[in-house]
Write a protein that holds these residues in place. Structure first.
Motif, mmCIF file in Angstrom:
data_model
loop_
_atom_site.group_PDB
_atom_site.id
_atom_site.type_symbol
_atom_site.label_atom_id
_atom_site.label_comp_id
_atom_site.label_asym_id
_atom_site.label_seq_id
_atom_site.Cartn_x
_atom_site.Cartn_y
_atom_site.Cartn_z
ATOM 1 N N ASP A 64 0.750 -1.251 -0.012
ATOM 2 C CA ASP A 64 0.156 -0.122 0.165
ATOM 3 C C ASP A 64 0.991 1.281 -0.102
ATOM 4 O OD1 ASP A 64 -2.786 1.316 0.668
ATOM 5 O OD2 ASP A 64 -1.207 2.317 2.007
ATOM 6 N N PHE A 65 0.802 2.021 -0.952
ATOM 7 C CA PHE A 65 1.714 3.267 -1.213
ATOM 8 C C PHE A 65 1.569 4.105 -0.063
ATOM 9 C CE2 PHE A 65 3.009 7.061 -3.633
ATOM 10 C CZ PHE A 65 4.239 7.102 -3.163
ATOM 11 N N ASP A 66 0.342 4.742 0.126
ATOM 12 C CA ASP A 66 0.153 5.522 1.188
ATOM 13 C C ASP A 66 0.974 4.943 2.529
ATOM 14 O OD1 ASP A 66 -0.903 7.944 2.536
ATOM 15 O OD2 ASP A 66 -2.230 6.516 3.727
ATOM 16 N N HIS A 67 0.769 3.757 2.917
ATOM 17 C CA HIS A 67 1.333 3.077 4.003
ATOM 18 C C HIS A 67 2.987 3.305 3.784
ATOM 19 C CE1 HIS A 67 1.942 -0.409 6.991
ATOM 20 N NE2 HIS A 67 2.303 0.522 7.619
ATOM 21 N N ALA A 68 3.395 2.794 2.631
ATOM 22 C CA ALA A 68 4.961 2.884 2.555
ATOM 23 C C ALA A 68 5.545 4.376 2.677
ATOM 24 C CB ALA A 68 5.152 2.207 1.422
ATOM 25 N N ALA A 69 4.620 5.497 2.165
ATOM 26 C CA ALA A 69 5.025 6.742 2.319
ATOM 27 C C ALA A 69 5.058 7.253 3.747
ATOM 28 C CB ALA A 69 4.166 7.748 1.260
ATOM 29 N N THR A 70 4.248 6.942 4.386
ATOM 30 C CA THR A 70 4.134 7.173 5.824
ATOM 31 C C THR A 70 5.184 6.490 6.599
ATOM 32 O OG1 THR A 70 1.928 7.537 5.702
ATOM 33 C CG2 THR A 70 2.570 7.151 7.799
ATOM 34 N N VAL A 71 5.609 5.419 6.289
ATOM 35 C CA VAL A 71 6.776 4.885 6.970
ATOM 36 C C VAL A 71 8.128 5.814 6.528
ATOM 37 C CG1 VAL A 71 8.272 2.830 7.072
ATOM 38 C CG2 VAL A 71 5.671 2.631 7.102
ATOM 39 N N ILE A 72 8.299 5.930 5.309
ATOM 40 C CA ILE A 72 9.448 6.678 4.990
ATOM 41 C C ILE A 72 9.353 7.889 5.719
ATOM 42 C CG2 ILE A 72 10.626 8.002 2.937
ATOM 43 C CD1 ILE A 72 9.618 5.573 1.205
ATOM 44 N N GLU A 73 8.161 8.696 5.775
ATOM 45 C CA GLU A 73 8.240 9.848 6.398
ATOM 46 C C GLU A 73 8.477 9.973 7.852
ATOM 47 O OE1 GLU A 73 4.822 11.909 3.436
ATOM 48 O OE2 GLU A 73 4.371 10.730 5.219
ATOM 49 N N ALA A 74 7.867 8.647 8.515
ATOM 50 C CA ALA A 74 8.185 8.738 9.857
ATOM 51 C C ALA A 74 9.627 8.058 10.464
ATOM 52 C CB ALA A 74 7.518 7.629 10.588
ATOM 53 N N SER A 75 10.341 7.789 9.253
ATOM 54 C CA SER A 75 11.862 7.409 9.403
ATOM 55 C C SER A 75 12.784 8.611 9.303
ATOM 56 C CB SER A 75 12.204 6.275 8.417
ATOM 57 O OG SER A 75 12.310 6.747 6.986
ATOM 58 N N LEU A 76 12.422 9.912 8.657
ATOM 59 C CA LEU A 76 13.445 10.899 8.532
ATOM 60 C C LEU A 76 13.706 11.618 9.455
ATOM 61 C CD1 LEU A 76 11.299 12.244 5.311
ATOM 62 C CD2 LEU A 76 13.673 10.725 5.297
ATOM 63 N N ALA A 77 14.761 12.220 9.499
ATOM 64 C CA ALA A 77 15.304 12.901 10.546
ATOM 65 C C ALA A 77 14.718 14.250 10.686
ATOM 66 C CB ALA A 77 16.765 13.452 10.448
ATOM 67 N N PRO A 78 14.437 14.942 11.698
ATOM 68 C CA PRO A 78 13.929 16.382 11.939
ATOM 69 C C PRO A 78 14.122 17.237 10.646
ATOM 70 C CG PRO A 78 14.547 15.617 13.993
ATOM 71 C CD PRO A 78 15.202 14.729 13.061
ATOM 72 N N ALA A 79 13.120 17.964 10.282
ATOM 73 C CA ALA A 79 13.388 18.955 9.057
ATOM 74 C C ALA A 79 14.313 20.155 9.563
ATOM 75 C CB ALA A 79 12.087 19.298 8.333
ATOM 76 N N PRO A 80 15.074 20.812 8.687
ATOM 77 C CA PRO A 80 16.004 21.969 9.248
ATOM 78 C C PRO A 80 14.854 23.117 9.282
ATOM 79 C CG PRO A 80 16.351 21.591 6.806
ATOM 80 C CD PRO A 80 15.389 20.244 7.468
ATOM 81 N N ALA A 81 15.561 24.062 9.949
ATOM 82 C CA ALA A 81 14.578 25.340 9.972
ATOM 83 C C ALA A 81 14.209 25.873 8.665
ATOM 84 C CB ALA A 81 15.411 26.343 10.843
ATOM 85 N N PRO A 82 13.127 26.450 8.506
ATOM 86 C CA PRO A 82 12.666 27.038 7.230
ATOM 87 C C PRO A 82 13.825 27.887 6.355
ATOM 88 C CG PRO A 82 10.882 27.279 8.472
ATOM 89 C CD PRO A 82 12.196 26.822 9.402
ATOM 90 N N ASP A 83 14.518 28.536 6.934
ATOM 91 C CA ASP A 83 15.602 29.446 6.487
ATOM 92 C C ASP A 83 17.047 28.788 6.511
ATOM 93 O OD1 ASP A 83 15.983 29.783 9.113
ATOM 94 O OD2 ASP A 83 16.140 31.793 9.009
#
Length: 380
Positions: A64-83
């Motif tokens: 299920d692609f939505d599930h797979a994409a959610t797993v990837i997003e949850a595995s990522l490091a915190p995003a940097p500050a916007p600037d």
């Protein structure tokens, strides 16, 4: 000796990726993923490693692609500050970032092209991924499959708080992105990306503006008049950041002596004077260097702004290959003379092999060849 570039996608990184994906989804078959990804990995070069690891993601992430994409997003490091537009992406204990993003993006692209619904979900995932690496390779198959959807998304991304997302709007849609899928429709007609570039031409991030410059330089290779039109519109009264962007966008046209581009930069006048080129030694082994000495003597009474480039024709089996080297740009006073020197290395590099045979050099001043010379390359 420098570490081979391919080792940025190392066996250790595969193992760490497996750990973070297991953290994000307890049902992830980490052992199967690592066995698949590590099998034959070390024999592969960089791009092949990325594709091989993407194969392992396909074999082990949810169907299920939505599930797979959610797993990837949850595995990522915190995003940097916007600037924060720095490029210090790397995987840490906090999550995935850096070069593992290439195979993750490849997986997202493969699944994303299956349907428009998948493409929409893929764009959400790439919005997250590009803030930890880049989505510039992964978004290109989506542009080919669903151009209207993707261009509308990219236009919205031009005002995203994250510089990394704004950059993706430009970089991901470049017609001739190195290492990326060529976007043949945009090579033929770059009109769809013009609103994106206009929105970003004065972006506060130099990182984003450099992408716009590279995008325009891609366009210049096939549609030089489009870049000339940009210069006519955006160069007058340009502030230094925009001026630097436009100069970088013009670099290929300037190196090739494109007269309208030279004129836009005040370099269109023909050189009035004499030029002689001396090359020493006359014979040189592969791996050594020759010295070029150019002597200019102006005949005009007024000063002249000169843009000088060196066009070298290297021998190769069956013909020759042409390489333009950026030389000098300066103002030569009336009746003045100047001698310029430059060494030309004949050391083989990744992008250029050296072959024995006759080589020639042309000196181009403001688009005109004004002096020539040659030398013989000997086998080392």
């Amino acid at each position: 000796m420098a570490e081979p570039f391919k080792n940025l996608l190392s066996p250790e990184l595969v193992r760490v990726a497996g750990a973070h994906l297991s953290r994000a989804w307890p049902g992830f078959d980490r052992a199967r993923f690592e066995a698949h990804a590590l099998d034959g990995l070390e024999a592969l070069e960089m791009k092949a490693r990325a594709m091989h690891i993407a194969d392992a993601f396909e074999a082990t992430l949810p169907d299920d692609f939505d599930h797979a994409a959610t797993v990837i997003e949850a595995s990522l490091a915190p995003a940097p500050a916007p600037d924060d537009d720095s490029l210090g992406f790397r995987t840490t204990d906090a999550g995935l970032a850096g070069w593992i993003g290439w195979p993750l993006g490849e997986f997202i692209a493969r699944r994303g092209v299956a349907s428009e619904a998948h493409a929409r979900r893929a764009l959400v995932a790439l919005h997250a991924l590009t803030q930890r690496f880049s989505g510039e390779f992964a978004i290109r198959p989506l542009i080919v499959a669903y151009p209207d959807l993707v261009f509308a998304t990219l236009q919205r991304w031009t005002v995203d708080p994250s510089a990394h997302v704004r950059r993706l709007a430009s970089e991901g849609s470049r017609p001739r992105l190195p290492w990326g899928l060529q976007l043949k429709a945009l090579i033929a007609d770059p009109t769809p990306t013009e609103p994106i570039l206009r929105a970003l031409v004065d972006d506060p991030s130099a990182y984003v503006r450099r992408s716009v410059a590279n995008h325009l330089n891609d366009i210049a290779r096939d549609h030089p008049q489009r870049v000339v039109d940009w210069l006519a519109e955006f160069l007058p009264d340009a502030q230094p950041p925009r001026r630097a962007l436009l100069k970088h966008a013009s670099r290929t046209l300037l190196k090739h002596g494109h007269r309208p581009t030279l004129a836009a930069w005040g370099l269109g006048g023909r050189y009035t004077g004499a030029a002689t080129l001396a090359i020493t030694p006359a014979e040189v082994a592969i791996g050594d260097a020759v010295e070029l000495e150019l002597h200019l003597r102006a005949k005009a009474t007024r000063s002249q702004v000169l843009a000088i480039d060196l066009i070298v024709h290297f021998p190769r089996p069956g013909g020759a290959t042409r390489k333009v080297f950026k030389g000098w740009t300066f103002r030569l006073a009336g009746r003045d003379a100047r001698t310029l020197r430059r060494k030309l290395s004949l050391r083989p590099v990744t992008t250029r092999r050296m072959h024995a045979g006759a080589a020639s050099v042309e000196v181009q001043v403001n688009g005109d060849v004004v002096a020539e010379g040659g030398f013989l390359i000997l086998s080392s």
